[in-house]
Write an enzyme that holds these catalytic residues in place. Structure first.
Site, mmCIF file in Angstrom:
data_model
loop_
_atom_site.group_PDB
_atom_site.id
_atom_site.type_symbol
_atom_site.label_atom_id
_atom_site.label_comp_id
_atom_site.label_asym_id
_atom_site.label_seq_id
_atom_site.Cartn_x
_atom_site.Cartn_y
_atom_site.Cartn_z
ATOM 1 N N HIS A 43 0.863 -1.186 0.000
ATOM 2 C CA HIS A 43 0.000 0.000 0.000
ATOM 3 C C HIS A 43 0.894 1.230 0.000
ATOM 4 O O HIS A 43 1.177 1.818 1.054
ATOM 5 C CB HIS A 43 -0.912 -0.008 1.235
ATOM 6 N N GLU A 70 -2.605 -1.682 -3.297
ATOM 7 C CA GLU A 70 -3.787 -0.977 -2.817
ATOM 8 C C GLU A 70 -3.451 0.474 -2.526
ATOM 9 O O GLU A 70 -2.307 0.823 -2.216
ATOM 10 C CB GLU A 70 -4.370 -1.662 -1.578
ATOM 11 N N HIS A 190 -8.157 -5.904 7.212
ATOM 12 C CA HIS A 190 -7.940 -4.873 8.226
ATOM 13 C C HIS A 190 -8.232 -5.432 9.613
ATOM 14 O O HIS A 190 -9.372 -5.739 9.951
ATOM 15 C CB HIS A 190 -8.767 -3.608 8.005
#
Length: 237
Positions: A43, A70, A190
């Site tokens: 990310h 991401e 998450h």
């Protein structure tokens, strides 16, 4: 089979804290693959406080499993992804200075924007996943704008797991069933951990992929990377 994608951002955070190349992000990613992980997630953020753009290009030719990038689809991010051409891009509505992801897309409000971004990535042959909260209507609009998958933001599940896991999982099961009914692929991520992952998978065994970083890297400090990945994979059996 649900794939385990290891988010290696925290490895890059540790490297950047001291400078140099220790730990080596590419080596850790290759070790994750060797130990059984079926994917690697990064990310990159605008300030490159952990994963750098160069890391993306260093990783891309070396990985043999699925590569997922991401992030918030800014112009710079879109350019990076289109150059690297990962297997999957996950669109996350992070502000530039955001510490970590804390909500999914409002796919209704941002329908026009997301349709354009999704179209650009799919034209390049990249599978697209949209990060959403566990609400069936948000999945409907993700499907409407052309996404291949959604990734369910699982922090609310993790936060409420200890108090009442049946209640915590309920909206995720509802949304996951809806995704299956409308033909939308399903990822999750998450704050999933060794404490809550097995139950999540038992209730939603058709999830395509879970992306786990912070908890997995923390566990590896105690258990070692090989054993940690083995235990996470056991939660997905």
């Amino acid at each position: 089979m649900t794939k385990l994608s290891v988010n290696i951002n925290k490895v890059a955070t540790l490297r950047n804290a001291r400078g140099g190349n220790n730990p080596d992000v590419v080596r850790v990613a290759l070790d994750c693959e060797k130990f059984g992980a079926q994917g690697i997630t990064v990310h990159p953020r605008p300030d490159e406080r952990h994963i750098r753009h160069q890391d993306v290009f260093d990783l891309r030719p070396r990985l043999s499993t699925e590569f997922n990038i991401e992030g918030n689809p800014s112009d710079d991010f879109c350019s990076l992804v289109l150059k690297a051409k990962p297997d999957q891009v996950t669109l996350v509505p992070d502000a530039p200075d955001q510490l970590t992801s804390n909500h999914g897309w409002n796919t209704i409000k941002h329908e026009v924007f997301l349709r354009d971004v999704v179209g650009r990535f799919k034209a390049a042959g990249i599978r697209v996943s949209i990060f959403i909260d566990a609400q069936p209507v948000l999945a409907d609009y993700a499907k409407k704008v052309g996404a291949d998958r959604v990734e369910l933001y699982t922090e609310p599940y993790a936060a409420n797991y200890a108090a009442n896991r049946e209640e915590a999982i309920a909206p995720f099961v509802q949304t996951a069933i809806h995704c299956r009914e409308i033909g939308l692929g399903l990822n999750a991520g998450h704050d999933l951990s060794l404490q809550n992952l097995a139950y999540f998978h038992q209730q939603i065994p058709w999830v395509d992929e879970v992306s786990i970083g912070h908890a997995l890297i923390c566990d590896a400090l105690y258990l070692g990377l090989r054993e940690t990945i083995s235990e996470y994979l056991a939660c997905l059996k």
